[in-house]
Design an enzyme around this catalytic site. Sequence first.
Site, PDB file in Angstrom:
ATOM      1  N   ASP A 292      -6.244  -3.610   1.253  1.00 64.03           N
ATOM      2  CA  ASP A 292      -5.014  -3.256   0.608  1.00 64.03           C
ATOM      3  C   ASP A 292      -4.302  -4.677   0.228  1.00 64.03           C
ATOM      4  OD1 ASP A 292      -4.724  -2.337   3.252  1.00 64.03           O
ATOM      5  OD2 ASP A 292      -2.589  -2.929   2.760  1.00 64.03           O
TER       6      ASP A 292
ATOM      7  N   GLU B 235      -4.823  -5.020  19.145  1.00 59.05           N
ATOM      8  CA  GLU B 235      -3.740  -5.066  17.944  1.00 59.05           C
ATOM      9  C   GLU B 235      -2.904  -3.762  17.935  1.00 59.05           C
ATOM     10  OE1 GLU B 235      -5.824  -5.695  14.615  1.00 59.05           O
ATOM     11  OE2 GLU B 235      -4.411  -4.650  13.084  1.00 59.05           O
TER      12      GLU B 235
ATOM     13  N   ARG C 140     -14.253  -6.029  15.055  1.00 63.66           N
ATOM     14  CA  ARG C 140     -13.234  -4.907  15.539  1.00 63.66           C
ATOM     15  C   ARG C 140     -14.091  -3.732  15.554  1.00 63.66           C
ATOM     16  NH1 ARG C 140      -8.304  -2.434  12.188  1.00 63.66           N
ATOM     17  NH2 ARG C 140      -9.600  -1.107  11.707  1.00 63.66           N
TER      18      ARG C 140
ATOM     19  N   ASN D  65       0.852  -1.345   0.200  1.00 61.19           N
ATOM     20  CA  ASN D  65       0.043  -0.013  -0.023  1.00 61.19           C
ATOM     21  C   ASN D  65       0.860   1.264  -0.017  1.00 61.19           C
ATOM     22  OD1 ASN D  65      -2.400   1.469  -0.098  1.00 61.19           O
ATOM     23  ND2 ASN D  65      -2.839   1.061   2.146  1.00 61.19           N
TER      24      ASN D  65
ATOM     25  N   GLU E 235      -8.599 -11.565   9.426  1.00 61.41           N
ATOM     26  CA  GLU E 235      -9.278 -10.363   9.324  1.00 61.41           C
ATOM     27  C   GLU E 235     -10.094 -10.466   7.958  1.00 61.41           C
ATOM     28  OE1 GLU E 235      -6.618  -7.064   8.846  1.00 61.41           O
ATOM     29  OE2 GLU E 235      -8.199  -5.526   9.096  1.00 61.41           O
TER      30      GLU E 235
ATOM     31  N   HIS F 288      -3.587 -10.579   8.944  1.00 62.55           N
ATOM     32  CA  HIS F 288      -4.030  -9.433   8.289  1.00 62.55           C
ATOM     33  C   HIS F 288      -4.654  -9.399   6.898  1.00 62.55           C
ATOM     34  CE1 HIS F 288      -2.255  -5.060   6.612  1.00 62.55           C
ATOM     35  NE2 HIS F 288      -3.490  -4.855   7.258  1.00 62.55           N
TER      36      HIS F 288
ATOM     37  N   ARG G 257       0.377 -11.855  13.497  1.00 65.60           N
ATOM     38  CA  ARG G 257      -0.594 -11.215  12.325  1.00 65.60           C
ATOM     39  C   ARG G 257      -0.063 -11.020  11.028  1.00 65.60           C
ATOM     40  NH1 ARG G 257      -2.930  -6.597  12.067  1.00 65.60           N
ATOM     41  NH2 ARG G 257      -4.836  -7.385  11.313  1.00 65.60           N
TER      42      ARG G 257
ATOM     43  N   TYR H 242      -7.863   7.083  12.374  1.00 65.78           N
ATOM     44  CA  TYR H 242      -7.753   6.057  11.692  1.00 65.78           C
ATOM     45  C   TYR H 242      -8.804   4.605  12.113  1.00 65.78           C
ATOM     46  CZ  TYR H 242      -6.787   1.224  10.637  1.00 65.78           C
ATOM     47  OH  TYR H 242      -6.531  -0.026  10.324  1.00 65.78           O
TER      48      TYR H 242
ATOM     49  N   TRP I 183       1.519   6.193  12.663  1.00 66.50           N
ATOM     50  CA  TRP I 183       0.229   6.140  11.949  1.00 66.50           C
ATOM     51  C   TRP I 183      -0.112   4.486  12.182  1.00 66.50           C
ATOM     52  CZ3 TRP I 183      -2.246   3.267   8.100  1.00 66.50           C
ATOM     53  CH2 TRP I 183      -3.475   3.684   8.013  1.00 66.50           C
TER      54      TRP I 183
ATOM     55  N   GLU J   2       1.307  -6.996  11.456  1.00 64.18           N
ATOM     56  CA  GLU J   2       1.081  -6.795  10.060  1.00 64.18           C
ATOM     57  C   GLU J   2       1.855  -5.896   9.308  1.00 64.18           C
ATOM     58  OE1 GLU J   2      -2.766  -4.448  11.014  1.00 64.18           O
ATOM     59  OE2 GLU J   2      -1.550  -2.717   9.826  1.00 64.18           O
TER      60      GLU J   2
ATOM     61  N   ASP K 124      -7.844  -2.210  17.289  1.00 66.78           N
ATOM     62  CA  ASP K 124      -6.655  -1.860  16.483  1.00 66.78           C
ATOM     63  C   ASP K 124      -6.186  -0.511  17.335  1.00 66.78           C
ATOM     64  OD1 ASP K 124      -4.304  -1.568  15.150  1.00 66.78           O
ATOM     65  OD2 ASP K 124      -5.457  -1.925  13.074  1.00 66.78           O
TER      66      ASP K 124
ATOM     67  N   HIS L 207     -15.008  -5.189  10.362  1.00 66.51           N
ATOM     68  CA  HIS L 207     -14.766  -3.900  10.805  1.00 66.51           C
ATOM     69  C   HIS L 207     -15.736  -2.982  11.105  1.00 66.51           C
ATOM     70  CE1 HIS L 207     -10.553  -3.414   9.303  1.00 66.51           C
ATOM     71  NE2 HIS L 207     -10.616  -4.445   9.495  1.00 66.51           N
TER      72      HIS L 207
ATOM     73  N   HIS M 179      -2.961   0.634  16.342  1.00 67.63           N
ATOM     74  CA  HIS M 179      -2.503   1.306  15.049  1.00 67.63           C
ATOM     75  C   HIS M 179      -1.161   1.925  15.564  1.00 67.63           C
ATOM     76  CE1 HIS M 179      -2.335   1.933  10.922  1.00 67.63           C
ATOM     77  NE2 HIS M 179      -3.097   0.778  10.883  1.00 67.63           N
TER      78      HIS M 179
HETATM   79  O1  LIG Z   1      -6.427  -3.665   9.069  1.00 66.68           O
HETATM   80  C1  LIG Z   1      -5.743  -3.570   9.772  1.00 66.68           C
HETATM   81  O2  LIG Z   1      -5.530  -4.030  10.887  1.00 66.68           O
HETATM   82  C2  LIG Z   1      -5.079  -2.149   9.461  1.00 66.68           C
HETATM   83  O3  LIG Z   1      -4.477  -1.767  10.503  1.00 66.68           O
HETATM   84  C3  LIG Z   1      -4.956  -1.740   7.898  1.00 66.68           C
HETATM   85  C4  LIG Z   1      -3.755  -1.091   7.668  1.00 66.68           C
HETATM   86  O4  LIG Z   1      -3.791   0.220   8.036  1.00 66.68           O
HETATM   87  C5  LIG Z   1      -3.371  -1.158   6.191  1.00 66.68           C
HETATM   88  O5  LIG Z   1      -3.481  -2.365   5.820  1.00 66.68           O
HETATM   89  C6  LIG Z   1      -2.045  -0.458   5.964  1.00 66.68           C
HETATM   90  O6  LIG Z   1      -1.854  -0.480   4.499  1.00 66.68           O
HETATM   91 MG   LIG Z   2      -3.891  -3.062  11.948  1.00 64.32          MG
END
Ligand SMILES: O=C(O)C(=O)C[C@H](O)[C@H](O)CO
Ligand SMILES: [Mg+2]
Length: 403
Positions: free
Chosen positions: A316, A236, A147, A37, A339, A312, A283, A159, A403, A262, A210, A122, A212
Amino acid sequence: MKITAARVIVCCPGRNFVTLKIETDQGLTGLGDATLNGRELAVASYLTDHVIPCLIGRDAHQIEDIWQYLYRGAYWRRGPVTMSAIAAVDTALWDLKAKAAGMPLYQLLGGASRTGVMVYGHANGRDIAQTVDEVLRYQAQGYKAIRAQSGVPGLEKVYGVGRGTMFYEPADADLPSEHDWSTEKYLRHTPQLFDAVRRAVGPDIHLLHDVHHRLTPIEAARLGKDLEPYRLFWMEDATPAENQEAFRLIRQHTTTPLAVGEVFNTVWDCKDLIQNQLIDYIRTTVVHAGGITHLRRIADLAALYPVRTGSHGATDLSPVCMGAALHFDLWVPNFGIQEYMRHTDETDAVFPHAYTFSDGFLHPGEATGHGVDIDEALAAKYPYQRAYLPVNRQQHDGTLWHW
Ligand SMILES: O=C(O)C(=O)C[C@H](O)[C@H](O)CO
Ligand SMILES: [Mg+2]
Protein backbone atom coordinates in the site's frame (compact mmCIF):
# COMPACT_ATOMS: atom_id res chain seq x y z
CA MET A 1 12.12 27.08 -10.04
CA LYS A 2 8.51 28.16 -9.43
CA ILE A 3 5.65 25.74 -8.82
CA THR A 4 3.10 26.40 -11.56
CA ALA A 5 0.61 23.58 -11.02
CA ALA A 6 0.01 20.50 -8.92
CA ARG A 7 -2.59 17.76 -9.06
CA VAL A 8 -3.59 14.55 -7.36
CA ILE A 9 -3.88 11.34 -9.35
CA VAL A 10 -5.92 8.54 -7.74
CA CYS A 11 -5.75 5.13 -9.38
CA CYS A 12 -6.35 1.47 -8.56
CA PRO A 13 -4.11 -0.89 -10.56
CA GLY A 14 -4.93 -3.77 -8.19
CA ARG A 15 -5.04 -1.49 -5.15
CA ASN A 16 -5.56 2.21 -4.55
CA PHE A 17 -2.75 4.74 -4.84
CA VAL A 18 -2.78 8.51 -4.38
CA THR A 19 0.00 10.37 -6.19
CA LEU A 20 0.86 14.07 -6.17
CA LYS A 21 2.42 15.57 -9.28
CA ILE A 22 4.02 19.01 -9.06
CA GLU A 23 4.84 21.01 -12.20
CA THR A 24 7.31 23.89 -12.46
CA ASP A 25 8.15 26.74 -14.78
CA GLN A 26 11.36 24.90 -15.76
CA GLY A 27 9.36 22.08 -17.31
CA LEU A 28 10.45 19.63 -14.61
CA THR A 29 7.86 17.61 -12.69
CA GLY A 30 8.12 15.90 -9.32
CA LEU A 31 6.12 12.99 -7.86
CA GLY A 32 5.17 12.14 -4.29
CA ASP A 33 3.19 9.24 -2.82
CA ALA A 34 0.21 10.19 -0.62
CA THR A 35 -1.42 6.78 -0.15
CA LEU A 36 -3.08 6.10 3.20
CA ASN A 37 -4.56 2.62 3.03
CA GLY A 38 -8.36 2.63 3.48
CA ARG A 39 -8.46 6.44 3.92
CA GLU A 40 -7.07 7.43 0.51
CA LEU A 41 -9.60 10.09 -0.43
CA ALA A 42 -9.12 12.00 2.81
CA VAL A 43 -5.51 12.70 1.83
CA ALA A 44 -6.49 13.41 -1.78
CA SER A 45 -8.93 16.07 -0.55
CA TYR A 46 -6.45 17.47 1.99
CA LEU A 47 -4.00 17.99 -0.87
CA THR A 48 -6.42 19.23 -3.53
CA ASP A 49 -8.60 21.42 -1.34
CA HIS A 50 -6.13 22.70 1.23
CA VAL A 51 -2.48 22.26 0.21
CA ILE A 52 -2.19 22.74 -3.54
CA PRO A 53 -3.64 26.29 -3.51
CA CYS A 54 -0.84 27.25 -1.07
CA LEU A 55 1.88 25.78 -3.28
CA ILE A 56 1.33 27.67 -6.51
CA GLY A 57 3.99 30.31 -7.10
CA ARG A 58 6.38 29.04 -4.40
CA ASP A 59 10.03 28.27 -5.09
CA ALA A 60 10.25 24.48 -5.41
CA HIS A 61 13.84 24.60 -4.12
CA GLN A 62 12.69 25.76 -0.68
CA ILE A 63 11.89 22.28 0.58
CA GLU A 64 12.49 23.00 4.26
CA ASP A 65 10.50 26.22 4.28
CA ILE A 66 7.57 24.59 2.48
CA TRP A 67 7.67 21.68 4.95
CA GLN A 68 7.54 24.04 7.92
CA TYR A 69 4.86 26.14 6.22
CA LEU A 70 2.60 23.11 5.81
CA TYR A 71 3.37 21.65 9.26
CA ARG A 72 3.35 24.74 11.49
CA GLY A 73 1.16 26.82 9.23
CA ALA A 74 -1.81 24.44 9.36
CA TYR A 75 -1.99 24.90 13.15
CA TRP A 76 -3.34 21.29 13.30
CA ARG A 77 -0.17 19.25 13.58
CA ARG A 78 0.70 15.59 13.08
CA GLY A 79 -1.70 12.75 12.30
CA PRO A 80 -1.61 10.36 9.32
CA VAL A 81 -3.69 12.47 6.90
CA THR A 82 -1.70 15.67 7.45
CA MET A 83 1.67 13.93 7.45
CA SER A 84 0.94 11.85 4.34
CA ALA A 85 -0.04 15.02 2.49
CA ILE A 86 3.11 16.82 3.65
CA ALA A 87 5.14 13.74 2.71
CA ALA A 88 3.76 13.79 -0.82
CA VAL A 89 4.77 17.44 -1.29
CA ASP A 90 8.17 16.85 0.29
CA THR A 91 8.91 13.77 -1.84
CA ALA A 92 7.88 15.57 -5.02
CA LEU A 93 10.13 18.53 -4.13
CA TRP A 94 13.15 16.30 -3.43
CA ASP A 95 12.44 14.58 -6.75
CA LEU A 96 12.42 17.98 -8.44
CA LYS A 97 15.56 19.22 -6.72
CA ALA A 98 17.49 16.11 -7.67
CA LYS A 99 16.25 16.32 -11.27
CA ALA A 100 17.26 19.99 -11.42
CA ALA A 101 20.69 19.03 -10.06
CA GLY A 102 20.92 16.26 -12.65
CA MET A 103 21.58 13.56 -10.07
CA PRO A 104 19.90 10.61 -8.41
CA LEU A 105 18.35 11.64 -5.09
CA TYR A 106 20.77 9.57 -3.00
CA GLN A 107 23.64 11.70 -4.30
CA LEU A 108 21.92 14.86 -3.16
CA LEU A 109 21.31 13.37 0.29
CA GLY A 110 25.02 12.73 0.77
CA GLY A 111 25.90 9.83 -1.51
CA ALA A 112 25.79 6.06 -1.15
CA SER A 113 26.82 4.59 2.19
CA ARG A 114 26.49 1.01 0.93
CA THR A 115 26.39 -0.97 -2.31
CA GLY A 116 22.72 -1.93 -2.06
CA VAL A 117 19.69 -1.97 0.20
CA MET A 118 19.09 -5.25 2.02
CA VAL A 119 15.39 -6.09 1.91
CA TYR A 120 13.14 -8.62 3.58
CA GLY A 121 10.44 -10.49 1.72
CA HIS A 122 7.16 -11.90 3.01
CA ALA A 123 6.74 -15.65 3.37
CA ASN A 124 3.14 -16.46 4.26
CA GLY A 125 1.52 -19.88 4.63
CA ARG A 126 -1.71 -21.34 5.85
CA ASP A 127 0.24 -23.65 8.21
CA ILE A 128 3.81 -24.29 9.31
CA ALA A 129 4.65 -26.63 6.42
CA GLN A 130 3.45 -24.17 3.78
CA THR A 131 5.23 -21.27 5.48
CA VAL A 132 8.49 -23.22 5.55
CA ASP A 133 8.09 -23.91 1.81
CA GLU A 134 7.52 -20.22 1.18
CA VAL A 135 10.57 -19.24 3.24
CA LEU A 136 12.68 -21.66 1.22
CA ARG A 137 11.28 -20.18 -2.00
CA TYR A 138 12.41 -16.72 -0.91
CA GLN A 139 15.80 -18.07 0.12
CA ALA A 140 16.18 -19.64 -3.34
CA GLN A 141 15.48 -16.23 -4.91
CA GLY A 142 18.44 -14.76 -3.06
CA TYR A 143 16.69 -13.04 -0.15
CA LYS A 144 18.96 -12.62 2.89
CA ALA A 145 16.08 -11.72 5.18
CA ILE A 146 12.57 -13.19 5.29
CA ARG A 147 9.50 -12.37 7.33
CA ALA A 148 7.49 -15.48 8.26
CA GLN A 149 3.75 -15.42 9.08
CA SER A 150 1.56 -18.48 9.31
CA GLY A 151 -2.06 -19.40 9.88
CA VAL A 152 -2.82 -20.40 13.45
CA PRO A 153 -4.67 -23.69 14.08
CA GLY A 154 -8.20 -22.89 15.22
CA LEU A 155 -8.28 -19.37 13.72
CA GLU A 156 -9.96 -18.94 10.38
CA LYS A 157 -8.11 -15.88 9.06
CA VAL A 158 -4.92 -14.36 10.38
CA TYR A 159 -3.18 -11.21 9.20
CA GLY A 160 -0.20 -11.75 6.96
CA VAL A 161 -1.49 -15.04 5.66
CA GLY A 162 -2.52 -14.45 2.11
CA ARG A 163 -3.21 -16.69 -0.79
CA GLY A 164 0.31 -18.11 -0.71
CA THR A 165 1.38 -15.81 -3.56
CA MET A 166 3.98 -13.07 -3.82
CA PHE A 167 1.23 -10.44 -3.82
CA TYR A 168 -0.52 -10.54 -0.46
CA GLU A 169 -3.02 -7.68 -0.16
CA PRO A 170 -4.72 -7.05 3.19
CA ALA A 171 -7.17 -4.34 2.01
CA ASP A 172 -9.40 -6.89 0.36
CA ALA A 173 -13.02 -5.78 0.74
CA ASP A 174 -15.46 -3.03 -0.09
CA LEU A 175 -16.35 -2.95 3.61
CA PRO A 176 -14.00 -4.22 6.34
CA SER A 177 -13.96 -8.01 6.60
CA GLU A 178 -13.73 -9.51 10.09
CA HIS A 179 -10.94 -11.74 11.34
CA ASP A 180 -10.90 -13.69 14.59
CA TRP A 181 -8.17 -13.72 17.17
CA SER A 182 -6.94 -15.80 20.09
CA THR A 183 -3.78 -14.72 21.88
CA GLU A 184 -3.46 -18.12 23.57
CA LYS A 185 -3.53 -20.03 20.25
CA TYR A 186 -1.12 -17.59 18.63
CA LEU A 187 1.37 -17.72 21.52
CA ARG A 188 1.33 -21.54 21.47
CA HIS A 189 1.82 -21.71 17.71
CA THR A 190 4.42 -19.06 16.87
CA PRO A 191 7.48 -20.57 18.62
CA GLN A 192 6.72 -23.85 16.80
CA LEU A 193 6.67 -21.95 13.50
CA PHE A 194 10.11 -20.45 14.09
CA ASP A 195 11.53 -23.72 15.34
CA ALA A 196 10.57 -25.29 11.99
CA VAL A 197 11.64 -22.31 9.88
CA ARG A 198 15.03 -21.89 11.57
CA ARG A 199 15.75 -25.58 11.18
CA ALA A 200 14.88 -25.41 7.48
CA VAL A 201 16.91 -22.31 6.53
CA GLY A 202 19.93 -22.68 8.80
CA PRO A 203 21.63 -19.96 10.84
CA ASP A 204 22.54 -17.38 8.18
CA ILE A 205 19.16 -16.12 6.96
CA HIS A 206 17.65 -13.22 8.90
CA LEU A 207 14.17 -14.10 10.14
CA LEU A 208 11.54 -11.49 11.03
CA HIS A 209 8.04 -11.65 12.44
CA ASP A 210 5.18 -9.12 12.59
CA VAL A 211 2.94 -9.39 15.67
CA HIS A 212 0.76 -6.60 14.27
CA HIS A 213 0.08 -4.82 17.57
CA ARG A 214 -1.91 -7.74 18.98
CA LEU A 215 -0.32 -8.52 22.31
CA THR A 216 -0.29 -6.85 25.69
CA PRO A 217 3.20 -5.89 26.88
CA ILE A 218 3.56 -8.92 29.19
CA GLU A 219 2.33 -11.29 26.44
CA ALA A 220 4.81 -9.69 24.03
CA ALA A 221 7.56 -10.17 26.61
CA ARG A 222 6.71 -13.87 26.80
CA LEU A 223 6.72 -14.27 23.00
CA GLY A 224 10.05 -12.45 22.72
CA LYS A 225 11.52 -14.82 25.30
CA ASP A 226 10.08 -17.90 23.61
CA LEU A 227 11.55 -16.79 20.27
CA GLU A 228 15.06 -16.13 21.59
CA PRO A 229 16.47 -19.54 20.54
CA TYR A 230 15.60 -18.76 16.89
CA ARG A 231 17.61 -15.51 16.83
CA LEU A 232 15.11 -13.23 15.09
CA PHE A 233 16.32 -10.12 13.29
CA TRP A 234 13.29 -8.45 14.86
CA MET A 235 9.87 -8.86 16.41
CA GLU A 236 7.67 -6.13 14.92
CA ASP A 237 4.80 -4.16 16.47
CA ALA A 238 4.66 -6.43 19.50
CA THR A 239 2.16 -4.21 21.29
CA PRO A 240 0.23 -1.06 20.34
CA ALA A 241 2.67 1.83 20.73
CA GLU A 242 0.50 4.78 21.63
CA ASN A 243 1.94 4.23 25.08
CA GLN A 244 5.65 4.25 24.28
CA GLU A 245 6.47 3.34 27.89
CA ALA A 246 4.91 -0.13 27.33
CA PHE A 247 8.04 -1.23 25.50
CA ARG A 248 10.06 -0.91 28.70
CA LEU A 249 8.31 -3.95 30.09
CA ILE A 250 8.98 -6.02 26.96
CA ARG A 251 12.59 -4.89 26.93
CA GLN A 252 13.15 -5.96 30.53
CA HIS A 253 12.26 -9.54 29.66
CA THR A 254 13.74 -10.35 26.29
CA THR A 255 16.79 -9.95 24.07
CA THR A 256 14.75 -10.46 20.88
CA PRO A 257 15.29 -7.19 18.93
CA LEU A 258 12.24 -4.94 18.72
CA ALA A 259 10.94 -2.95 15.75
CA VAL A 260 8.06 -0.51 15.60
CA GLY A 261 6.87 2.57 13.71
CA GLU A 262 4.79 1.80 10.61
CA VAL A 263 1.80 3.71 12.05
CA PHE A 264 3.93 6.55 13.42
CA ASN A 265 3.77 9.93 11.71
CA THR A 266 6.36 12.10 13.41
CA VAL A 267 9.51 12.08 15.49
CA TRP A 268 7.27 12.74 18.51
CA ASP A 269 5.69 9.29 18.15
CA CYS A 270 9.07 7.59 18.52
CA LYS A 271 11.05 10.03 20.63
CA ASP A 272 10.70 8.22 23.98
CA LEU A 273 11.19 4.79 22.44
CA ILE A 274 14.43 5.96 20.84
CA GLN A 275 15.81 8.03 23.68
CA ASN A 276 15.17 5.31 26.25
CA GLN A 277 16.65 2.66 23.93
CA LEU A 278 13.48 0.60 24.11
CA ILE A 279 13.63 -0.43 20.44
CA ASP A 280 16.27 -1.55 17.97
CA TYR A 281 14.65 -0.56 14.66
CA ILE A 282 12.44 2.39 13.77
CA ARG A 283 10.07 1.57 10.88
CA THR A 284 8.66 4.98 9.95
CA THR A 285 8.51 5.55 6.24
CA VAL A 286 8.59 8.32 3.66
CA VAL A 287 4.85 8.53 2.93
CA HIS A 288 3.40 8.34 6.45
CA ALA A 289 6.06 10.26 8.35
CA GLY A 290 6.38 13.56 6.55
CA GLY A 291 8.66 12.69 3.64
CA ILE A 292 12.42 12.60 3.25
CA THR A 293 12.85 15.79 5.28
CA HIS A 294 11.18 14.42 8.41
CA LEU A 295 12.45 10.85 8.04
CA ARG A 296 15.97 12.23 8.06
CA ARG A 297 15.22 13.99 11.35
CA ILE A 298 13.94 10.74 12.89
CA ALA A 299 16.94 8.77 11.61
CA ASP A 300 19.38 11.32 12.99
CA LEU A 301 17.78 11.12 16.44
CA ALA A 302 17.82 7.32 16.23
CA ALA A 303 21.50 7.28 15.25
CA LEU A 304 22.46 8.78 18.61
CA TYR A 305 21.25 5.73 20.55
CA PRO A 306 21.89 3.62 18.23
CA VAL A 307 18.61 2.59 16.71
CA ARG A 308 18.62 1.60 13.04
CA THR A 309 16.03 2.16 10.30
CA GLY A 310 13.72 -0.51 8.88
CA SER A 311 11.28 1.29 6.64
CA HIS A 312 7.81 -0.10 6.15
CA GLY A 313 7.41 -1.20 2.53
CA ALA A 314 4.09 -2.98 2.14
CA THR A 315 2.22 -2.84 -1.17
CA ASP A 316 0.00 0.00 0.00
CA LEU A 317 3.07 2.23 -0.19
CA SER A 318 3.31 3.01 -3.89
CA PRO A 319 6.40 2.52 -6.07
CA VAL A 320 6.92 6.30 -5.69
CA CYS A 321 7.36 5.81 -1.94
CA MET A 322 9.54 2.75 -2.51
CA GLY A 323 11.80 4.65 -4.92
CA ALA A 324 12.21 7.55 -2.50
CA ALA A 325 12.78 5.16 0.41
CA LEU A 326 15.53 3.33 -1.48
CA HIS A 327 17.48 6.55 -2.10
CA PHE A 328 17.12 7.34 1.60
CA ASP A 329 18.18 3.80 2.54
CA LEU A 330 21.25 3.88 0.32
CA TRP A 331 22.40 7.06 2.04
CA VAL A 332 21.24 6.87 5.68
CA PRO A 333 24.19 5.98 7.94
CA ASN A 334 22.13 3.99 10.48
CA PHE A 335 20.34 1.82 7.92
CA GLY A 336 19.00 -1.51 9.12
CA ILE A 337 16.76 -3.12 6.51
CA GLN A 338 13.96 -2.25 4.04
CA GLU A 339 10.68 -4.15 3.75
CA TYR A 340 9.91 -5.25 0.20
CA MET A 341 6.50 -6.61 -0.73
CA ARG A 342 6.40 -6.84 -4.50
CA HIS A 343 3.81 -4.82 -6.38
CA THR A 344 1.73 -6.48 -9.07
CA ASP A 345 2.65 -6.19 -12.74
CA GLU A 346 -0.31 -3.80 -13.22
CA THR A 347 1.07 -1.48 -10.53
CA ASP A 348 4.61 -1.66 -11.91
CA ALA A 349 3.29 -0.76 -15.39
CA VAL A 350 1.50 2.35 -14.05
CA PHE A 351 4.63 3.39 -12.12
CA PRO A 352 7.70 2.71 -14.30
CA HIS A 353 10.75 2.80 -12.04
CA ALA A 354 14.52 2.69 -12.01
CA TYR A 355 14.91 0.49 -8.92
CA THR A 356 15.93 -3.11 -9.37
CA PHE A 357 16.15 -6.26 -7.24
CA SER A 358 19.11 -8.60 -7.30
CA ASP A 359 20.22 -11.30 -4.89
CA GLY A 360 18.38 -9.97 -1.83
CA PHE A 361 19.18 -6.31 -2.42
CA LEU A 362 17.31 -3.44 -4.04
CA HIS A 363 19.12 -0.56 -5.69
CA PRO A 364 17.39 2.76 -6.48
CA GLY A 365 19.15 3.12 -9.85
CA GLU A 366 20.93 6.08 -11.40
CA ALA A 367 18.01 7.98 -12.96
CA THR A 368 17.79 11.61 -11.86
CA GLY A 369 15.34 12.34 -9.03
CA HIS A 370 13.89 9.33 -7.21
CA GLY A 371 13.56 7.45 -10.46
CA VAL A 372 9.83 6.64 -10.36
CA ASP A 373 7.33 7.98 -12.89
CA ILE A 374 3.60 7.61 -13.50
CA ASP A 375 1.91 6.65 -16.76
CA GLU A 376 -1.16 8.86 -16.38
CA ALA A 377 -3.01 7.46 -19.39
CA LEU A 378 -2.65 3.94 -18.00
CA ALA A 379 -3.50 5.10 -14.47
CA ALA A 380 -6.78 6.55 -15.80
CA LYS A 381 -7.83 3.05 -16.83
CA TYR A 382 -7.87 1.97 -13.17
CA PRO A 383 -10.36 4.17 -11.28
CA TYR A 384 -10.52 4.28 -7.48
CA GLN A 385 -12.29 1.36 -5.81
CA ARG A 386 -13.12 1.59 -2.14
CA ALA A 387 -11.24 -1.06 -0.17
CA TYR A 388 -10.67 -1.50 3.53
CA LEU A 389 -8.29 -3.29 5.80
CA PRO A 390 -9.99 -5.97 7.92
CA VAL A 391 -10.90 -5.64 11.58
CA ASN A 392 -10.04 -8.20 14.23
CA ARG A 393 -12.28 -9.60 16.98
CA GLN A 394 -11.54 -11.85 19.95
CA GLN A 395 -12.70 -15.33 19.03
CA HIS A 396 -14.26 -16.15 22.39
CA ASP A 397 -16.59 -13.13 22.76
CA GLY A 398 -16.33 -10.87 19.72
CA THR A 399 -14.54 -7.98 21.44
CA LEU A 400 -12.95 -5.71 18.85
CA TRP A 401 -9.20 -6.26 19.02
CA HIS A 402 -6.07 -4.67 17.56
CA TRP A 403 -5.45 -5.24 13.89
O1 LIG B 1 4.04 -4.54 6.07
C1 LIG B 1 3.76 -4.59 7.25
O2 LIG B 1 4.58 -4.75 8.15
C2 LIG B 1 2.38 -4.42 7.63
O3 LIG B 1 2.07 -4.57 8.79
C3 LIG B 1 1.43 -4.06 6.54
C4 LIG B 1 0.29 -3.22 7.03
O4 LIG B 1 -0.67 -4.03 7.60
C5 LIG B 1 -0.29 -2.43 5.93
O5 LIG B 1 0.70 -1.64 5.35
C6 LIG B 1 -1.43 -1.58 6.42
O6 LIG B 1 -1.84 -0.69 5.44
MG1 LIG C 1 3.85 -4.48 10.04
